[in-house]
Write a protein that holds these residues in place. Structure first.
Motif, mmCIF file in Angstrom:
data_model
loop_
_atom_site.group_PDB
_atom_site.id
_atom_site.type_symbol
_atom_site.label_atom_id
_atom_site.label_comp_id
_atom_site.label_asym_id
_atom_site.label_seq_id
_atom_site.Cartn_x
_atom_site.Cartn_y
_atom_site.Cartn_z
ATOM 1 N N ARG A 1 21.137 6.807 -10.059
ATOM 2 C CA ARG A 1 20.320 6.810 -11.282
ATOM 3 C C ARG A 1 18.949 7.377 -10.990
ATOM 4 O O ARG A 1 18.398 8.158 -11.775
ATOM 5 N N SER A 2 18.386 6.974 -9.866
ATOM 6 C CA SER A 2 17.073 7.479 -9.481
ATOM 7 C C SER A 2 17.119 8.974 -9.204
ATOM 8 O O SER A 2 16.206 9.719 -9.585
ATOM 9 N N VAL A 3 18.178 9.426 -8.540
ATOM 10 C CA VAL A 3 18.330 10.863 -8.263
ATOM 11 C C VAL A 3 18.418 11.651 -9.566
ATOM 12 O O VAL A 3 17.779 12.708 -9.728
ATOM 13 N N ILE A 4 19.217 11.145 -10.513
ATOM 14 C CA ILE A 4 19.342 11.813 -11.808
ATOM 15 C C ILE A 4 17.996 11.862 -12.521
ATOM 16 O O ILE A 4 17.598 12.904 -13.075
ATOM 17 N N TYR A 5 17.288 10.728 -12.511
ATOM 18 C CA TYR A 5 15.994 10.680 -13.202
ATOM 19 C C TYR A 5 15.002 11.667 -12.593
ATOM 20 O O TYR A 5 14.373 12.461 -13.314
ATOM 21 N N HIS A 6 14.835 11.619 -11.276
ATOM 22 C CA HIS A 6 13.851 12.491 -10.637
ATOM 23 C C HIS A 6 14.239 13.959 -10.782
ATOM 24 O O HIS A 6 13.358 14.821 -10.951
ATOM 25 N N SER A 7 15.532 14.266 -10.745
ATOM 26 C CA SER A 7 15.962 15.643 -10.956
ATOM 27 C C SER A 7 15.613 16.113 -12.366
ATOM 28 O O SER A 7 15.144 17.248 -12.568
ATOM 29 N N PHE A 8 15.819 15.239 -13.328
ATOM 30 C CA PHE A 8 15.490 15.564 -14.721
ATOM 31 C C PHE A 8 13.986 15.770 -14.890
ATOM 32 O O PHE A 8 13.557 16.740 -15.529
ATOM 33 N N MET B 1 0.825 -1.201 0.000
ATOM 34 C CA MET B 1 0.000 0.000 0.000
ATOM 35 C C MET B 1 0.866 1.261 0.000
ATOM 36 O O MET B 1 0.550 2.244 -0.683
ATOM 37 N N VAL B 2 1.945 1.240 0.757
ATOM 38 C CA VAL B 2 2.858 2.382 0.755
ATOM 39 C C VAL B 2 3.531 2.496 -0.612
ATOM 40 O O VAL B 2 3.702 3.598 -1.151
ATOM 41 N N TYR B 3 3.908 1.368 -1.180
ATOM 42 C CA TYR B 3 4.498 1.351 -2.518
ATOM 43 C C TYR B 3 3.523 1.938 -3.535
ATOM 44 O O TYR B 3 3.908 2.730 -4.414
ATOM 45 N N PHE B 4 2.257 1.560 -3.423
ATOM 46 C CA PHE B 4 1.214 2.098 -4.303
ATOM 47 C C PHE B 4 1.068 3.600 -4.123
ATOM 48 O O PHE B 4 0.921 4.351 -5.096
ATOM 49 N N LEU B 5 1.112 4.073 -2.881
ATOM 50 C CA LEU B 5 0.877 5.479 -2.594
ATOM 51 C C LEU B 5 1.939 6.361 -3.222
ATOM 52 O O LEU B 5 1.620 7.382 -3.858
ATOM 53 N N TRP B 6 3.222 5.981 -3.063
ATOM 54 C CA TRP B 6 4.227 6.874 -3.623
ATOM 55 C C TRP B 6 4.249 6.835 -5.152
ATOM 56 O O TRP B 6 4.576 7.836 -5.808
ATOM 57 N N ASN B 7 3.880 5.716 -5.744
ATOM 58 C CA ASN B 7 3.754 5.696 -7.205
ATOM 59 C C ASN B 7 2.590 6.561 -7.674
ATOM 60 O O ASN B 7 2.694 7.260 -8.696
ATOM 61 N N LEU B 8 1.483 6.516 -6.934
ATOM 62 C CA LEU B 8 0.336 7.356 -7.281
ATOM 63 C C LEU B 8 0.696 8.835 -7.184
ATOM 64 O O LEU B 8 0.353 9.640 -8.065
ATOM 65 N N LEU B 9 1.410 9.211 -6.119
ATOM 66 C CA LEU B 9 1.773 10.611 -5.905
ATOM 67 C C LEU B 9 2.807 11.110 -6.912
ATOM 68 O O LEU B 9 2.893 12.321 -7.153
ATOM 69 N N LEU B 10 3.588 10.211 -7.503
ATOM 70 C CA LEU B 10 4.582 10.616 -8.497
ATOM 71 C C LEU B 10 4.031 10.579 -9.916
ATOM 72 O O LEU B 10 4.374 11.439 -10.737
ATOM 73 N N ILE B 11 3.194 9.622 -10.219
ATOM 74 C CA ILE B 11 2.679 9.482 -11.583
ATOM 75 C C ILE B 11 1.596 10.514 -11.875
ATOM 76 O O ILE B 11 1.556 11.108 -12.960
ATOM 77 N N ALA B 12 0.697 10.759 -10.919
ATOM 78 C CA ALA B 12 -0.424 11.673 -11.145
ATOM 79 C C ALA B 12 0.033 13.076 -11.549
ATOM 80 O O ALA B 12 -0.470 13.625 -12.557
ATOM 81 N N PRO B 13 0.962 13.724 -10.830
ATOM 82 C CA PRO B 13 1.377 15.070 -11.258
ATOM 83 C C PRO B 13 2.094 15.078 -12.601
ATOM 84 O O PRO B 13 1.987 16.060 -13.347
ATOM 85 N N ARG B 14 2.814 14.002 -12.930
ATOM 86 C CA ARG B 14 3.491 13.951 -14.220
ATOM 87 C C ARG B 14 2.468 13.916 -15.354
ATOM 88 O O ARG B 14 2.579 14.656 -16.339
ATOM 89 N N VAL B 15 1.454 13.068 -15.222
ATOM 90 C CA VAL B 15 0.414 12.974 -16.249
ATOM 91 C C VAL B 15 -0.327 14.302 -16.373
ATOM 92 O O VAL B 15 -0.611 14.778 -17.485
ATOM 93 N N LEU B 16 -0.636 14.912 -15.242
ATOM 94 C CA LEU B 16 -1.359 16.187 -15.247
ATOM 95 C C LEU B 16 -0.527 17.295 -15.879
ATOM 96 O O LEU B 16 -1.058 18.123 -16.643
ATOM 97 N N THR B 17 0.773 17.336 -15.590
ATOM 98 C CA THR B 17 1.639 18.360 -16.169
ATOM 99 C C THR B 17 1.697 18.248 -17.684
ATOM 100 O O THR B 17 1.653 19.265 -18.404
ATOM 101 N N VAL B 18 1.803 17.026 -18.189
ATOM 102 C CA VAL B 18 1.817 16.820 -19.640
ATOM 103 C C VAL B 18 0.511 17.310 -20.259
ATOM 104 O O VAL B 18 0.516 17.962 -21.315
ATOM 105 N N ALA B 19 -0.626 17.028 -19.610
ATOM 106 C CA ALA B 19 -1.917 17.476 -20.126
ATOM 107 C C ALA B 19 -2.028 18.999 -20.107
ATOM 108 O O ALA B 19 -2.566 19.608 -21.044
ATOM 109 N N LEU B 20 -1.533 19.635 -19.047
ATOM 110 C CA LEU B 20 -1.580 21.093 -18.966
ATOM 111 C C LEU B 20 -0.757 21.738 -20.077
ATOM 112 O O LEU B 20 -1.203 22.705 -20.715
ATOM 113 N N PHE B 21 0.439 21.216 -20.303
ATOM 114 C CA PHE B 21 1.271 21.751 -21.381
ATOM 115 C C PHE B 21 0.591 21.573 -22.731
ATOM 116 O O PHE B 21 0.605 22.475 -23.580
ATOM 117 N N THR B 22 -0.025 20.420 -22.935
ATOM 118 C CA THR B 22 -0.703 20.147 -24.199
ATOM 119 C C THR B 22 -1.864 21.102 -24.422
ATOM 120 O O THR B 22 -2.182 21.459 -25.569
#
Length: 436
Positions: A295-302, A212-233
């Motif tokens: 690698r994760s730090v580089i990815y999230h920073s990017f 459940m914790v694993y699910f939560l942090w994926n939800l909190l990271l994926i949702a803003p990324r998807v929303l940001t792409v939609a806003l830019f579009t």
């Protein structure tokens, strides 16, 4: 060398297989229904975009599926039960031709679902052999569903949000659908994570609170990324394709530089790297051996930098009148959600990930496994005091999942089987025989 085998196939596995094919059919049906609505109302651009996502995802999944079937047909050292079960997907030349035909017509993924259900029924209900191969199929399905999620569901969700922003109107059902789709994407990540962990001998260490914790942090990271792409579009729709292509090329290059070794040939490996590029556009996914923290730090920073640019572009070019009711909410929600997701991710590895458990001969502590991402799995624990029992009967080992596990632990947790061609020529594809 000890060779642990896959777990036993249970009635719960069979239930999930049935639910999986029902979900697959519902997803296809709902996509066709939405596409039909777009076509009827004359919205040909959105109709074409939706069909494009569906076709792109389907082709990618079929290519992976067929490549794996061809590779599996070359594996040796199957026991008699598994050899008999393998004909469900390939078998004799006539059935192999039919399987190829179904993949060409985009029905290979559905065939895998049906094969998993039939074999699961034979194993669980009728008590036939082949339990290990039934589990083998479910692992492949889990990975294929993950690929489909990020090649189709995530882009479609961005399209749905874009349409809501573009029309400046949305019904309650559209909000519910968007939230349900986001939750479904995050849950598919967890499903693959649990599937990978179930491949390990001590799978019972993955408790539901941890998931459940694993699910939560994926939800909190994926949702803003998807929303940001939609806003830019919504403000620069003509540039979103160029933005995706530029990032995709960077991600594919990065995957190549990491020296991925997942598929059984150069063509398949580049297909895998291209798919990883699409996944990385929305979420982190570990693909190579070695320490993953940086690698994760580089990815999230990017991603934070890129999302910040997209969000600022939207804020700068937005229509103040049409967005005044929600622009402040988005400006506050997106960065806070991503920051909270990173904090929950750190909390997971500090408190919920059993990283303090050691694996004899692992060569690294759980601390080094920090931020392994979507496919990161927990540390193994073995009892060195127990004698190792070597079995001379071949065991069914899923090469693909074994390679992922080996990559994430930077060691040979599961030895990997060789094909007959690799066994004869020793062609240096970094595959490992699962017996010695």
């Amino acid at each position: 060398m000890e060779c642990p085998c896959l777990g036993r196939y249970s009635w719960l596995d069979f239930v999930f297989a049935v639910v999986g094919v029902c979900t697959f059919l519902f997803d296809v049906g709902s996509d066709v229904w939405v596409a039909r609505e777009f076509y009827i109302h004359g919205e040909l651009f959105w109709f074409s975009a939706l069909l494009g996502f569906m076709l792109f995802s389907s082709v990618i999944v079929q290519m992976f599926s067929w490549s794996w079937i061809k590779h599996d047909s070359q594996l040796k050292d199957y026991d008699s039960q598994t050899e008999g079960r393998r004909v469900l997907l390939c078998g004799d030349p006539k059935r192999a031709t039919l399987t190829a035909f179904l993949h060409v017509f985009q029905l290979g993924f559905f065939l895998r679902h049906i094969s998993a259900i039939w074999l699961g029924f034979c194993v669980w209900w009728r008590g036939d052999g082949g339990s290990e191969y039934a589990v083998y199929l479910t692992h492949d399905l889990s990975l294929l569903r993950l690929i489909e999620t990020f090649c189709e569901s995530a882009p479609q969700l961005s399209l749905m949000i874009y349409i809501m922003l573009h029309t400046n109107h949305a019904r309650t059902i559209q909000y519910v659908s968007a939230m349900a789709s986001t939750t479904s994407i995050a849950w598919m990540v967890v499903d693959y994570h649990r599937s990978l962990r179930s491949f390990l001998p001590n799978a019972n260490q993955q408790a539901w609170p941890s998931s459940m914790v694993y699910f939560l942090w994926n939800l909190l990271l994926i949702a803003p990324r998807v929303l940001t792409v939609a806003l830019f579009t919504s403000v620069l729709p003509q540039y979103i394709a160029a933005h995706y292509l530029c990032l995709w090329l960077v991600f594919v290059l990065w995957a190549w530089l990491q020296g991925t070794d997942f598929m059984e040939g150069p063509v398949g490996e580049w297909l895998y790297r291209a798919t990883i590029g699409s996944i990385w556009y929305f979420s982190w996914f570990n693909v190579a051996e070695g320490k993953t923290r940086w690698r994760s730090v580089i990815y999230h920073s990017f991603i934070i930098t890129d999302s910040g640019i997209l969000l600022f572009t939207w804020w700068w070019l937005r229509d103040p009148e049409s967005t005044k009711s929600y622009y402040f909410f988005f400006l506050l929600f997106i960065p806070l959600s991503y920051l909270l997701g990173l904090l929950v991710k750190a909390l997971y590895y500090c408190c919920f990930h059993p990283k303090h458990l050691k694996l004899e001969g692992l060569g690294k502590s759980g601390e080094d496994e920090m931020d392994a991402g979507v496919a990161q799995t927990a540390s193994l624990q073995t009892d060195s005091a127990q004698p190792k029992v070597v079995s001379h009967r071949p065991q069914v080992v899923n090469n693909r999942m074994a390679k992922h596990v080996n990559n994430f632990y930077s060691t040979t947790v599961y030895p990997v089987a060789k094909t007959e061609k690799q066994d004869k020529n020793h062609d240096g594809l970094n595959t490992r025989c699962w017996f010695s």
